[in-house]
Design an enzyme around this catalytic site. Structure first.
Site, mmCIF file in Angstrom:
data_model
loop_
_atom_site.group_PDB
_atom_site.id
_atom_site.type_symbol
_atom_site.label_atom_id
_atom_site.label_comp_id
_atom_site.label_asym_id
_atom_site.label_seq_id
_atom_site.Cartn_x
_atom_site.Cartn_y
_atom_site.Cartn_z
ATOM 1 N N GLY A 32 0.721 -1.134 0.071
ATOM 2 C CA GLY A 32 -0.125 0.065 0.131
ATOM 3 C C GLY A 32 0.896 1.254 0.009
ATOM 4 N N ASN A 33 0.114 2.273 -0.356
ATOM 5 C CA ASN A 33 0.670 3.713 -0.132
ATOM 6 C C ASN A 33 0.039 4.659 -0.338
ATOM 7 O OD1 ASN A 33 0.477 3.652 -3.467
ATOM 8 N ND2 ASN A 33 2.045 1.895 -3.115
ATOM 9 N N THR A 47 8.985 3.856 0.410
ATOM 10 C CA THR A 47 9.044 2.623 -0.193
ATOM 11 C C THR A 47 9.576 1.647 0.975
ATOM 12 O OG1 THR A 47 9.822 1.069 -1.821
ATOM 13 C CG2 THR A 47 11.251 2.691 -0.967
ATOM 14 N N GLY A 48 8.958 0.440 1.013
ATOM 15 C CA GLY A 48 9.295 -0.593 1.960
ATOM 16 C C GLY A 48 9.173 -0.698 3.375
ATOM 17 N N SER A 77 7.164 3.344 -4.848
ATOM 18 C CA SER A 77 7.589 2.927 -6.106
ATOM 19 C C SER A 77 6.445 3.265 -6.788
ATOM 20 C CB SER A 77 8.175 1.643 -6.592
ATOM 21 O OG SER A 77 7.174 0.522 -5.886
ATOM 22 N N GLU A 78 5.154 3.342 -6.383
ATOM 23 C CA GLU A 78 4.265 3.607 -6.994
ATOM 24 C C GLU A 78 3.511 5.189 -7.203
ATOM 25 O OE1 GLU A 78 2.734 1.698 -9.037
ATOM 26 O OE2 GLU A 78 3.194 -0.347 -8.221
ATOM 27 N N HIS A 97 -3.659 3.732 -1.691
ATOM 28 C CA HIS A 97 -3.596 2.539 -2.397
ATOM 29 C C HIS A 97 -3.450 1.551 -1.525
ATOM 30 C CE1 HIS A 97 -2.736 -1.000 -4.748
ATOM 31 N NE2 HIS A 97 -1.354 -0.859 -4.391
ATOM 32 N N HIS A 99 -4.606 -3.222 -0.525
ATOM 33 C CA HIS A 99 -4.967 -4.341 -0.869
ATOM 34 C C HIS A 99 -6.088 -5.165 -0.066
ATOM 35 C CE1 HIS A 99 -0.522 -4.709 -2.694
ATOM 36 N NE2 HIS A 99 -1.125 -3.948 -3.031
ATOM 37 N N HIS A 160 -4.200 -6.930 -8.536
ATOM 38 C CA HIS A 160 -3.244 -6.327 -7.617
ATOM 39 C C HIS A 160 -4.008 -5.557 -6.423
ATOM 40 C CE1 HIS A 160 -0.554 -2.495 -7.507
ATOM 41 N NE2 HIS A 160 -0.604 -3.109 -6.253
#
Ligand SMILES: [Zn+2]
Length: 212
Positions: A32-33, A47-48, A77-78, A97, A99, A160
């Protein structure tokens, strides 16, 4: 009265929403982001990192082209997907974002979501289109959502997860919450004999009454 720093406020708000998403199992591990636009800058999760354990200073601040201005860690990265939403709709100041389980199951099945069973959904989330699959972190991801941004507030990302956006962070987050609730509702109803849509005349009445 002390002057408020909108970037610092955005950092804190993103940490708070990240924790809420993690607590609701909308993001596993480092998935997610989240981003918030403040004028011509964007504050984005790094990231990460788990969204349940973010620290404000880790968040990246970038310009609208993605160049990093501040923050201890590089952006997600998104980020390009988020920047595309801001580019296409100047009213949007937050993108989320995640999941979530049921929304992601539908995205993996290649379905979109059209919930006509409840008044709330007809008003607040009448449809959730499916964006075609794109390889993560490539330009294909922003390209896959471009046609959906202006007329929606959410989409499923094929194989995704899900993406939501809105005029502020809480609205974008609550859209994710409603999307997942609706996806779970549809899934459970289908598993137990199916649901019933509201009659077309009632749907029209609701749309007229609420101006949607
Ligand atoms: Zn993802």
């Amino acid at each position: 009265m002390p002057k408020t720093d909108p970037i610092a406020e955005a950092r804190l708000a993103i940490c708070e929403v990240g924790r809420a998403m993690w607590q609701r199992s909308q993001v596993a591990a480092n998935d997610g982001n989240i981003s918030v636009r403040v004028g011509d800058q964007v504050v984005c999760t790094p990231t990460g990192v788990s969204k349940g354990f973010l620290r404000p200073e880790w968040l990246a601040v970038v310009d609208l082209d993605g160049a990093q201005i501040a923050g201890e860690r590089p952006p997600s990265s998104e980020l390009k997907m988020h920047l595309r939403v801001y580019e296409l709709d100047s009213n949007v100041t937050a993108v989320v974002h995640a999941h979530p389980m049921y929304a992601t199951m539908m995205a993996i099945q290649g379905r979109d979501l059209d919930c006509r069973m409840m008044p709330e959904t007809i008003v607040a989330l009448p449809k959730v289109p499916l964006a075609p699959y794109a390889t993560p972190s490539t330009k294909a991801v922003p390209d896959s959502i471009s046609d959906l941004v202006l007329n929606n507030t959410a989409c499923l990302l094929e194989n995704h997860g899900a993406l939501t956006w809105g005029p502020d962070l809480i609205t974008a987050y609550l859209t994710m919450e409603r999307l997942e609730y609706t996806a779970e509702l549809v899934w459970r109803l289908e598993s137990s004999g199916g649901g019933r849509d509201l009659p077309d005349a009632e749907i029209e009445k609701i749309r007229r009454l609420f101006g949607v």
